[in-house]
Design a protein around this motif. Structure first.
Motif, PDB file in Angstrom:
ATOM      1  N   ILE A  61      24.352  48.169  40.198  1.00 31.78           N
ATOM      2  CA  ILE A  61      23.973  48.433  41.585  1.00 31.78           C
ATOM      3  C   ILE A  61      23.418  47.126  42.140  1.00 31.78           C
ATOM      4  CG2 ILE A  61      22.552  49.808  43.125  1.00 31.78           C
ATOM      5  CD1 ILE A  61      24.677  51.417  41.572  1.00 31.78           C
ATOM      6  N   ALA A  62      24.145  46.528  43.078  1.00 25.42           N
ATOM      7  CA  ALA A  62      23.759  45.199  43.560  1.00 25.42           C
ATOM      8  C   ALA A  62      24.364  44.938  44.937  1.00 25.42           C
ATOM      9  CB  ALA A  62      24.226  44.124  42.578  1.00 25.42           C
ATOM     10  N   PRO A  63      23.749  44.065  45.715  1.00 20.75           N
ATOM     11  CA  PRO A  63      24.315  43.699  47.014  1.00 20.75           C
ATOM     12  C   PRO A  63      25.501  42.754  46.851  1.00 20.75           C
ATOM     13  CG  PRO A  63      22.301  42.483  46.630  1.00 20.75           C
ATOM     14  CD  PRO A  63      22.425  43.460  45.491  1.00 20.75           C
ATOM     15  N   GLY A  64      26.240  42.577  47.932  1.00 16.71           N
ATOM     16  CA  GLY A  64      27.460  41.774  47.887  1.00 16.71           C
ATOM     17  C   GLY A  64      27.248  40.302  47.627  1.00 16.71           C
ATOM     18  N   ASP A  65      26.037  39.785  47.854  1.00 15.97           N
ATOM     19  CA  ASP A  65      25.807  38.353  47.623  1.00 15.97           C
ATOM     20  C   ASP A  65      25.999  37.971  46.161  1.00 15.97           C
ATOM     21  OD1 ASP A  65      22.933  38.116  46.218  1.00 15.97           O
ATOM     22  OD2 ASP A  65      22.816  39.672  47.737  1.00 15.97           O
ATOM     23  N   THR A  66      25.844  38.942  45.252  1.00 13.09           N
ATOM     24  CA  THR A  66      25.909  38.638  43.817  1.00 13.09           C
ATOM     25  C   THR A  66      27.311  38.226  43.355  1.00 13.09           C
ATOM     26  OG1 THR A  66      26.197  41.002  43.373  1.00 13.09           O
ATOM     27  CG2 THR A  66      23.958  40.119  43.240  1.00 13.09           C
ATOM     28  N   PHE A  67      28.331  38.500  44.165  1.00 11.85           N
ATOM     29  CA  PHE A  67      29.671  38.060  43.781  1.00 11.85           C
ATOM     30  C   PHE A  67      29.742  36.536  43.694  1.00 11.85           C
ATOM     31  CE2 PHE A  67      30.865  42.306  45.422  1.00 11.85           C
ATOM     32  CZ  PHE A  67      31.526  42.762  44.293  1.00 11.85           C
TER      33      PHE A  67
ATOM     34  N   GLU B 127      32.784  36.954  51.012  1.00 14.71           N
ATOM     35  CA  GLU B 127      33.938  36.053  51.127  1.00 14.71           C
ATOM     36  C   GLU B 127      34.487  35.708  49.742  1.00 14.71           C
ATOM     37  OE1 GLU B 127      32.427  32.758  53.318  1.00 14.71           O
ATOM     38  OE2 GLU B 127      32.727  33.706  55.290  1.00 14.71           O
ATOM     39  N   GLU B 128      33.589  35.466  48.805  1.00 11.14           N
ATOM     40  CA  GLU B 128      34.013  35.160  47.434  1.00 11.14           C
ATOM     41  C   GLU B 128      34.711  36.358  46.811  1.00 11.14           C
ATOM     42  OE1 GLU B 128      34.376  32.929  43.819  1.00 11.14           O
ATOM     43  OE2 GLU B 128      34.053  32.382  45.924  1.00 11.14           O
ATOM     44  N   ALA B 129      34.176  37.555  47.055  1.00 10.32           N
ATOM     45  CA  ALA B 129      34.803  38.762  46.509  1.00 10.32           C
ATOM     46  C   ALA B 129      36.231  38.915  47.028  1.00 10.32           C
ATOM     47  CB  ALA B 129      33.970  39.991  46.875  1.00 10.32           C
ATOM     48  N   LYS B 130      36.419  38.693  48.309  1.00  6.06           N
ATOM     49  CA  LYS B 130      37.763  38.793  48.887  1.00  6.06           C
ATOM     50  C   LYS B 130      38.691  37.725  48.324  1.00  6.06           C
ATOM     51  CE  LYS B 130      36.073  40.858  53.183  1.00  6.06           C
ATOM     52  NZ  LYS B 130      35.806  40.655  54.635  1.00  6.06           N
ATOM     53  N   ALA B 131      38.163  36.517  48.167  1.00  3.89           N
ATOM     54  CA  ALA B 131      38.977  35.421  47.623  1.00  3.89           C
ATOM     55  C   ALA B 131      39.411  35.711  46.193  1.00  3.89           C
ATOM     56  CB  ALA B 131      38.194  34.110  47.686  1.00  3.89           C
ATOM     57  N   GLN B 132      38.569  36.420  45.438  1.00  5.44           N
ATOM     58  CA  GLN B 132      38.888  36.745  44.048  1.00  5.44           C
ATOM     59  C   GLN B 132      39.586  38.096  43.909  1.00  5.44           C
ATOM     60  OE1 GLN B 132      38.528  34.613  41.564  1.00  5.44           O
ATOM     61  NE2 GLN B 132      37.604  33.091  42.915  1.00  5.44           N
ATOM     62  N   LYS B 133      40.024  38.653  45.051  1.00  2.00           N
ATOM     63  CA  LYS B 133      40.805  39.905  45.076  1.00  2.00           C
ATOM     64  C   LYS B 133      40.014  41.109  44.559  1.00  2.00           C
ATOM     65  CE  LYS B 133      44.251  37.338  46.392  1.00  2.00           C
ATOM     66  NZ  LYS B 133      44.588  37.249  47.836  1.00  2.00           N
ATOM     67  N   VAL B 134      38.704  41.096  44.756  1.00  4.75           N
ATOM     68  CA  VAL B 134      37.903  42.266  44.421  1.00  4.75           C
ATOM     69  C   VAL B 134      38.227  43.361  45.435  1.00  4.75           C
ATOM     70  CG1 VAL B 134      35.550  43.193  44.277  1.00  4.75           C
ATOM     71  CG2 VAL B 134      36.051  40.905  43.383  1.00  4.75           C
TER      72      VAL B 134
ATOM     73  N   HIS C 170      27.911  35.116  40.298  1.00  8.13           N
ATOM     74  CA  HIS C 170      29.291  34.972  39.809  1.00  8.13           C
ATOM     75  C   HIS C 170      29.912  36.287  39.346  1.00  8.13           C
ATOM     76  CE1 HIS C 170      28.443  30.676  39.980  1.00  8.13           C
ATOM     77  NE2 HIS C 170      27.382  30.881  39.216  1.00  8.13           N
ATOM     78  N   PHE C 171      29.507  37.398  39.960  1.00 11.97           N
ATOM     79  CA  PHE C 171      30.049  38.687  39.537  1.00 11.97           C
ATOM     80  C   PHE C 171      31.530  38.833  39.862  1.00 11.97           C
ATOM     81  CE2 PHE C 171      25.751  41.177  39.657  1.00 11.97           C
ATOM     82  CZ  PHE C 171      25.338  40.481  38.532  1.00 11.97           C
ATOM     83  N   ALA C 172      32.049  38.052  40.812  1.00  7.07           N
ATOM     84  CA  ALA C 172      33.475  38.122  41.124  1.00  7.07           C
ATOM     85  C   ALA C 172      34.334  37.711  39.923  1.00  7.07           C
ATOM     86  CB  ALA C 172      33.805  37.239  42.326  1.00  7.07           C
TER      87      ALA C 172
ATOM     88  N   THR D  25      31.712  47.299  40.042  1.00 13.88           N
ATOM     89  CA  THR D  25      32.247  47.794  38.768  1.00 13.88           C
ATOM     90  C   THR D  25      33.334  46.860  38.235  1.00 13.88           C
ATOM     91  OG1 THR D  25      33.728  49.268  40.018  1.00 13.88           O
ATOM     92  CG2 THR D  25      31.710  50.224  39.138  1.00 13.88           C
ATOM     93  N   THR D  26      33.478  46.890  36.934  1.00 11.20           N
ATOM     94  CA  THR D  26      34.441  45.996  36.286  1.00 11.20           C
ATOM     95  C   THR D  26      35.870  46.531  36.378  1.00 11.20           C
ATOM     96  OG1 THR D  26      33.902  47.093  34.179  1.00 11.20           O
ATOM     97  CG2 THR D  26      32.763  45.017  34.682  1.00 11.20           C
ATOM     98  N   ASP D  27      36.131  47.707  35.815  1.00  8.37           N
ATOM     99  CA  ASP D  27      37.499  48.218  35.727  1.00  8.37           C
ATOM    100  C   ASP D  27      37.738  49.491  36.532  1.00  8.37           C
ATOM    101  OD1 ASP D  27      38.222  46.161  33.900  1.00  8.37           O
ATOM    102  OD2 ASP D  27      37.286  47.298  32.285  1.00  8.37           O
ATOM    103  N   ARG D  28      36.750  50.365  36.577  1.00  7.84           N
ATOM    104  CA  ARG D  28      36.929  51.655  37.247  1.00  7.84           C
ATOM    105  C   ARG D  28      36.491  51.580  38.698  1.00  7.84           C
ATOM    106  NH1 ARG D  28      34.227  56.225  33.621  1.00  7.84           N
ATOM    107  NH2 ARG D  28      34.446  57.316  35.625  1.00  7.84           N
TER     108      ARG D  28
END
Length: 347
Positions: free
Chosen positions: A209-215, A282-289, A219-221, A155-158
């Motif tokens: 609805i997507a798996p974590g690889d998409t971050f 890893e990318e999600a964590k790096a981008q503070k998701v 580039h979803f991160a 999700t983007t904001d919520r």
């Protein structure tokens, strides 16, 4: 005329005429077309398949890749392969507008098949017991079946912490999840994954609805702030194929190599999908998701809704003259426990 439209006219002509490289005697060249770039995880698996085929054939079969959607379209690739636009291609029957009703719906029968290996086993159980799958794949010879990482909620904001938080969210979701999300108060929509990034960036949708690889892979991160790793089942489907007319023109030895290559292709896809998941998180964590989970009670509630909805979707296929319940029962009988899949269970 757009560049894509121009390419769709020129590339097939180029392949059939002077643009094609002259081949040495005894060498067969197969074109392989995909909508993905050469560096996408799926394409890395495709390259492993190409290397195997060329090495196994000792150079007698060459694969010429055409990347980034320059030849096949996402929603018409099956029909294009049937008509020889390319020899081999990536297909997405789950996004085809018509003619693949059971293949699309059966991807919602995978509760309990959490690994890619178990997803592929379950697909083969369903396909073996339900001839309708073969009817929907007419004119094609499947060269690889593809599963995937379990999806979560991006999700983007919520931030989503429980199922109640889904209420009012406009989410891109696959066909098999539309009604279960509606029952939870969400506003699900179906669109090609290629359109999701821009839709989230513009606020057209609240997430996907997507798996974590998409971050990383999509580039979803860059456009999302939250991820809930609710374990949403993922179905398998035929994802690589050759046109049957082209298959029948191959020699018996060439067909044997391509048949042997199926396991190689599927193993490569599994490896690349897993590696992409690790890199994506890893990318999600790096981008503070923000990454959160669901309670066991909420997961169990979702699983029950998923199965109830799967059965309803199976019944709905009767309007097309398809016995979806037979396929649903096949799937449930094959799932003995988490990732324990055995065909031929008592229905």
């Amino acid at each position: 005329m757009t560049l894509r439209a121009l390419l769709s006219l020129l590339v097939p002509l180029c392949l059939m005429t002077a643009c094609a490289r002259p081949l040495p005697p005894g060498v067969t060249e197969l074109t392989y077309a995909t909508p993905y770039s050469p560096n996408h995880p799926f394409s890395k698996a495709d390259k492993a398949w190409m290397e195997f085929v060329e090495q196994k054939s000792q150079g007698r079969i060459r694969i010429r890749p055409i990347w980034s959607g320059a030849l096949l379209s996402s929603d018409m690739s099956m029909e294009e392969l049937r008509h020889g636009v390319a020899d081999v291609g990536l297909i997405t029957p789950i996004y085809v507008r018509g003619g693949t009703h059971l293949i699309r719906i059966q991807t919602g029968f995978y509760s309990g098949a959490d690994s890619i290996d178990s997803q592929l086993k379950l697909y083969r159980c369903i396909a073996a017991a339900n001839p309708q799958i073969g009817h929907e794949l007419h004119g094609l010879k499947v060269l690889a079946v593809q599963g995937g990482s379990l999806a979560g909620i991006v999700t983007t904001d919520r931030q989503v912490r429980n199922l109640a938080d889904l209420r009012g969210l406009r989410l891109r979701a696959p066909t098999e999840l539309l009604t279960v999300l509606e029952s939870l108060g969400a506003d699900p929509v179906n669109m090609p994954m290629a359109d999701v990034y821009s839709a989230m960036a513009k606020g057209v949708i609240d997430g996907v609805i997507a798996p974590g690889d998409t971050f990383k892979s999509l580039h979803f991160a860059e456009v999302a702030s939250h991820y809930n790793n609710l374990a949403i089942p993922r179905g398998a489907y035929p994802a690589r194929a050759i046109g049957l007319t082209r298959w029948n023109r191959l020699s018996e030895a060439e067909r044997a190599i391509l048949t042997q290559s199926q396991a190689v292709w599927e193993d490569a896809l599994s490896r690349e999908i897993h590696a992409a998941l690790v890199k994506g998180l890893e990318e999600a964590k790096a981008q503070k998701v923000t990454i959160s989970g669901m309670s066991a009670q909420e997961q169990a509630r979702f699983d029950a809704l998923y199965l109830r909805d799967s059965e309803g979707n199976a019944r709905s296929l009767s309007r097309f003259g398809i016995d979806g319940m037979q396929a649903f029962r096949t799937a449930r009988a094959a799932v003995r426990g988490r990732d324990d899949i055995q065909c031929g269970g008592k229905i």
